[in-house]
Design an enzyme around this catalytic site. Structure first.
Site, PDB file in Angstrom:
ATOM      1  N   SER A   1       0.850  -1.184   0.000  1.00 45.29           N
ATOM      2  CA  SER A   1       0.000   0.000   0.000  1.00 45.29           C
ATOM      3  C   SER A   1       0.884   1.233   0.000  1.00 45.29           C
ATOM      4  CB  SER A   1      -0.903   0.011   1.232  1.00 45.29           C
ATOM      5  OG  SER A   1      -0.112   0.334   2.366  1.00 45.29           O
ATOM      6  N   LYS A   2       0.238   2.383  -0.023  1.00 44.21           N
ATOM      7  CA  LYS A   2       0.964   3.663  -0.093  1.00 44.21           C
ATOM      8  C   LYS A   2       2.029   3.790   1.005  1.00 44.21           C
ATOM      9  CE  LYS A   2      -1.327   6.477  -3.185  1.00 44.21           C
ATOM     10  NZ  LYS A   2      -2.781   6.316  -3.252  1.00 44.21           N
TER      11      LYS A   2
END
Ligand code: GLU
Length: 466
Positions: A239-240
């Site tokens: 994820s980010k």
């Protein structure tokens, strides 16, 4: 496989991320290797979340990666008539039914099941309704088999079996008349003749339902290959938090598509201990059988290492084309200065990304150099005036402008003054680049050209106190 047809089916609800790009790449490689057909299908039935901007971003990212498709893009939003027909087909054949249960009733059933310790599952109330109920909203449910098992042999994960009793009577059409994801995917894959579905393993649980739908529609069931997901270094889903996850963000960070492709393919696939693969080699060597069963871990350091490799070994003409964009972003005109391939050659060993390369190349194109004050104070001193002037006249006299002839001028001055190269190289470097780090000074002078070199040398004489 004869006449292999694969597809990439992104939902345009955001950018193309690392995982999606890898799925697209695997499909592309298999299609090219088997001389099959690669179909692109945009799954835009979720009107609220799908945007044209995302479609464009996905198409752009695929183009950047070099993943050309043979058919499409098809858009699910343009196929609603077909979905309606197929729902009708299932209703008529008795493989689907209208369900009039309201949201409240379903919630009640769910709570009851939970209280009794049963798995919440639609209880089939409307399965046996003989006729349609006028004026009452309904969904259409698939009449799923209640007994037996649904099995498939995944090309990556091996045999997978689900007990049918665990599977609900899936809603295939919502009360607003729109079809649902699992249904449209099956209709599309079946009508597009897809015979191998390669996708992320987050879809494994959908597969038995989809197989049942193929059977009910009387369509051939494709083979499936579910690719393990990608994790961050901390073993949680990528994820980010782990850095940029959009493929195009890496383009902006100065990565080359060949590095990204090479990186993506190794996230889950291997061929002995080989690390570097050209696209041609991948098409020859890629096989689903060598895709691992477990999740790949995203490693930005390795991506950077590959990028460095492709910058070092890349064709300077092509790298120059890529570099131009990054120079423009710095407000520089890449056409007004030395030829890009020559500039690239001086920096290929010194840059890990195109951003770094643009940083290193900026001085070639700047109309006004920005000087590092400390370097000026240290190296552009009065005693350098004589050396710089001799250099200027030596260079002015050159007929041939290249690394050897330029080196010859330096050597003569050094010999005359009994100095070593740095004594003159550093002041010249400051004069020509504004700072103290650059490629070899002879290379810089050769590439910068006679006119700019002499002008910049002249310009610093006042700074030395001349
Ligand atoms: N549209 C789905 C997604 O983006 C993919 C569906 C599929 O590959 O079957 O996750």
């Amino acid at each position: 496989m004869e006449n292999l047809r694969v597809r990439f089916a992104p939902s345009p609800t955001g950018y193309l991320h690392i995982g999606g790009a890898r799925t697209a790449l695997f499909n592309y490689l298999v299609a090219r290797k088997e001389k099959g057909t690669f179909v692109l299908r945009i799954e835009d039935t979720d009107v609220a979340r799908s945007t044209q901007e995302s479609v464009d971003a996905i198409l752009q990212a695929m183009e950047w990666l070099g993943l050309s498709y043979d058919e499409g893009p098809y858009y699910q939003s343009q196929r609603t008539e077909l979905y309606r027909e197929k729902i009708e087909q299932l209703l008529v054949s008795g493989r689907a039914y209208r369900c009039y249960c309201t949201a409240e009733e379903l919630e009640e059933k769910r709570q009851k099941a939970q209280a009794e310790g049963r798995k919440p599952k639609y209880d089939g109330t409307c399965r046996t309704l003989a006729a349609a109920v006028a004026d009452k909203p309904f969904v259409v449910r698939f009449l799923a088999p209640e007994e037996g098992e649904t099995t498939f042999v995944d090309r990556i994960k091996g045999p997978i079996t689900f007990r049918n009793e665990e599977l609900d009577d899936l809603i295939i059409q919502r009360s607003d008349g729109t079809p649902t994801y699992n249904f449209v995917v099956v209709v599309d894959d079946a009508t597009m003749g897809i015979n191998l579905v390669i996708r992320g393993d987050d879809h494994i649980n959908n597969t038995p339902r989809q197989i049942q739908l193929y059977q009910a529609l009387g369509c051939a069931i494709p083979q499936f290959a579910h690719v393990p997901m990608i994790l961050g270094a901390d073993k949680t889903r990528l994820s980010k938090r782990h850095g940029a996850t959009s493929v195009m963000a890496y383009k902006d960070l100065g990565y080359l598509p060949e590095a990204m492709v090479n990186y993506l393919v190794r996230l889950g696939w291997s061929h002995g201990d080989q690390e570097i693969f050209s696209m041609e080699e991948l098409i020859e060597k890629f096989s689903l059988e060598n895709v691992g069963k477990s999740a790949g871990v995203f490693n930005p350091g390795k991506l950077l290492w590959l990028n460095e490799h492709y910058i070092k070994t890349g064709d300077p003409v092509r790298l120059g084309q890529c570099l131009a964009e990054f120079l423009q972003q710095k407000g520089l005109d890449p056409m007004d200065g030395p030829p890009l391939p020559d500039v690239v050659r001086t920096l290929q060993d010194r840059a890990k990304t195109l951003v770094e390369m643009a940083e290193g190349a900026a001085f070639y194109y700047k109309k006004e150099l920005e000087f590092d004050g400390k370097a000026v104070a240290k190296f552009l001193t009065q005693d350098k005036i004589v050396l710089l002037k001799e250099l200027i006249s030596g260079l002015e006299e050159l007929d041939l402008w290249n690394v050897e002839t330029i080196g010859g001028v330096f050597n003569k001055i050094l010999a005359d003054h009994e100095l070593k190269l740095p004594a003159i190289a550093q002041p010249v470097r400051v004069a020509l680049t504004g700072g103290t780090t650059s490629p070899s000074i002879f290379d810089v002078i050769a590439v910068l050209g006679r006119e700019t070199t002499l002008k910049r040398l002249d310009d610093v004489l006042p700074l030395c106190g001349a």
